[in-house]
Design a protein around this motif. Sequence first.
Motif, PDB file in Angstrom:
ATOM      1  N   GLY A  14      32.998   5.312  54.766  1.00 33.31           N
ATOM      2  CA  GLY A  14      34.028   6.342  54.773  1.00 33.31           C
ATOM      3  C   GLY A  14      35.294   5.950  55.499  1.00 33.31           C
ATOM      4  N   VAL A  15      35.261   4.829  56.219  1.00 34.57           N
ATOM      5  CA  VAL A  15      36.440   4.375  56.959  1.00 34.57           C
ATOM      6  C   VAL A  15      37.538   3.964  55.985  1.00 34.57           C
ATOM      7  CG1 VAL A  15      37.347   2.566  58.469  1.00 34.57           C
ATOM      8  CG2 VAL A  15      35.178   3.682  59.022  1.00 34.57           C
ATOM      9  N   ALA A  16      38.769   4.406  56.256  1.00 33.36           N
ATOM     10  CA  ALA A  16      39.917   4.090  55.407  1.00 33.36           C
ATOM     11  C   ALA A  16      40.671   2.885  55.960  1.00 33.36           C
ATOM     12  CB  ALA A  16      40.860   5.287  55.330  1.00 33.36           C
ATOM     13  N   ALA A  17      41.492   2.287  55.105  1.00 32.05           N
ATOM     14  CA  ALA A  17      42.264   1.113  55.511  1.00 32.05           C
ATOM     15  C   ALA A  17      43.156   1.417  56.702  1.00 32.05           C
ATOM     16  CB  ALA A  17      43.095   0.606  54.331  1.00 32.05           C
ATOM     17  N   GLN A  19      42.672   3.608  59.090  1.00 32.24           N
ATOM     18  CA  GLN A  19      41.849   3.697  60.300  1.00 32.24           C
ATOM     19  C   GLN A  19      41.432   2.314  60.784  1.00 32.24           C
ATOM     20  OE1 GLN A  19      38.994   6.222  58.417  1.00 32.24           O
ATOM     21  NE2 GLN A  19      39.889   8.117  59.225  1.00 32.24           N
ATOM     22  N   ARG A  46      38.546   0.493  45.029  1.00 32.05           N
ATOM     23  CA  ARG A  46      38.200   0.240  46.426  1.00 32.05           C
ATOM     24  C   ARG A  46      37.155  -0.866  46.485  1.00 32.05           C
ATOM     25  NH1 ARG A  46      37.849   2.842  51.622  1.00 32.05           N
ATOM     26  NH2 ARG A  46      35.849   2.423  52.648  1.00 32.05           N
ATOM     27  N   LEU A 168      38.584  -4.876  53.497  1.00 33.19           N
ATOM     28  CA  LEU A 168      38.631  -3.543  52.903  1.00 33.19           C
ATOM     29  C   LEU A 168      39.909  -3.440  52.082  1.00 33.19           C
ATOM     30  CD1 LEU A 168      37.857  -0.602  52.439  1.00 33.19           C
ATOM     31  CD2 LEU A 168      38.830  -0.050  54.684  1.00 33.19           C
ATOM     32  N   GLU A 170      41.996  -0.999  49.259  1.00 37.34           N
ATOM     33  CA  GLU A 170      42.096   0.310  48.614  1.00 37.34           C
ATOM     34  C   GLU A 170      43.559   0.589  48.306  1.00 37.34           C
ATOM     35  OE1 GLU A 170      40.345   2.958  51.506  1.00 37.34           O
ATOM     36  OE2 GLU A 170      42.235   3.176  52.559  1.00 37.34           O
ATOM     37  N   ASP A 171      43.857   1.801  47.847  1.00 37.50           N
ATOM     38  CA  ASP A 171      45.222   2.133  47.445  1.00 37.50           C
ATOM     39  C   ASP A 171      46.235   1.910  48.555  1.00 37.50           C
ATOM     40  OD1 ASP A 171      44.462   2.850  44.893  1.00 37.50           O
ATOM     41  OD2 ASP A 171      44.311   4.985  45.338  1.00 37.50           O
ATOM     42  N   ASP A 172      45.852   2.207  49.800  1.00 41.99           N
ATOM     43  CA  ASP A 172      46.776   2.089  50.936  1.00 41.99           C
ATOM     44  C   ASP A 172      47.131   0.642  51.253  1.00 41.99           C
ATOM     45  OD1 ASP A 172      47.852   4.372  51.955  1.00 41.99           O
ATOM     46  OD2 ASP A 172      46.619   4.439  53.752  1.00 41.99           O
ATOM     47  N   LEU A 193      37.287   7.754  62.639  1.00 35.07           N
ATOM     48  CA  LEU A 193      36.927   8.531  61.460  1.00 35.07           C
ATOM     49  C   LEU A 193      36.385   9.904  61.867  1.00 35.07           C
ATOM     50  CD1 LEU A 193      36.274   8.822  58.392  1.00 35.07           C
ATOM     51  CD2 LEU A 193      34.101   7.659  58.873  1.00 35.07           C
TER      52      LEU A 193
END
Length: 219
Positions: A14-17, A19, A46, A168, A170-172, A193
């Motif tokens: 669940g961690v985002a780029a 973070q 992702r 990691l 993803e979109d970011d 998170l």
Amino acid sequence: MSSSEPVRVPLDPGVAAAQLSDSLDETGVRGRVLDPAVRPLRAGMRALGRARTVRFVPAGTAGENPYDDMIDFIDSVLPGEVVVIAAGGSDRSACWGELFSAAAKGRGAAGVVCDGYVRDRGKVLELGFPVFARGTRPIDYRARMRVAAVQEPVTCGGVLVAPGDLVLAEDDGIVSVPRSREAEVASRAEARLATESDVLSDLLGGARLREVWERYRVL
């Protein structure tokens, strides 16, 4: 490790780029986010896993077997790995396409990050395989590019990525965490998170931003 054993990734999915990037900053590790020109072929892609690296360089001739090195490389990919292709931003040709994607997906790869170009965009999207690149070019790499090294540290998108580093995408954007710092960074990212969930809840509940900042020191 057997060829069928998934690579362990010590990070909450669940961690985002963002973070992860913030957590790297907190530990004093900066400059670990790849060039923003390297983007997903489609929004929502992702990939999270350990890096398996390959470096391409310009080639002057086709060679007798121009694909042998990449065939061996892809056949060595372990489940859960992210293929990291360092092409120096070259637009001479694509370095990746539909059949490589199919083979990597069949091996259980988590995705591909390439700081050069790829091809067969529509067919890759149909496969549902996460691919990140500068863009697309329909040109084959025969007599244009060649594999120079595999499973060595490479500079991809301006960031030094070593085999086994955490990636990691993803979109970011795309973040790479050095393996030597991943335990601390992952711990901080997972704590962030959880905290951000509380922050979001408080803000949506009407709390003032200043109040929330002073309570959690997270934005």
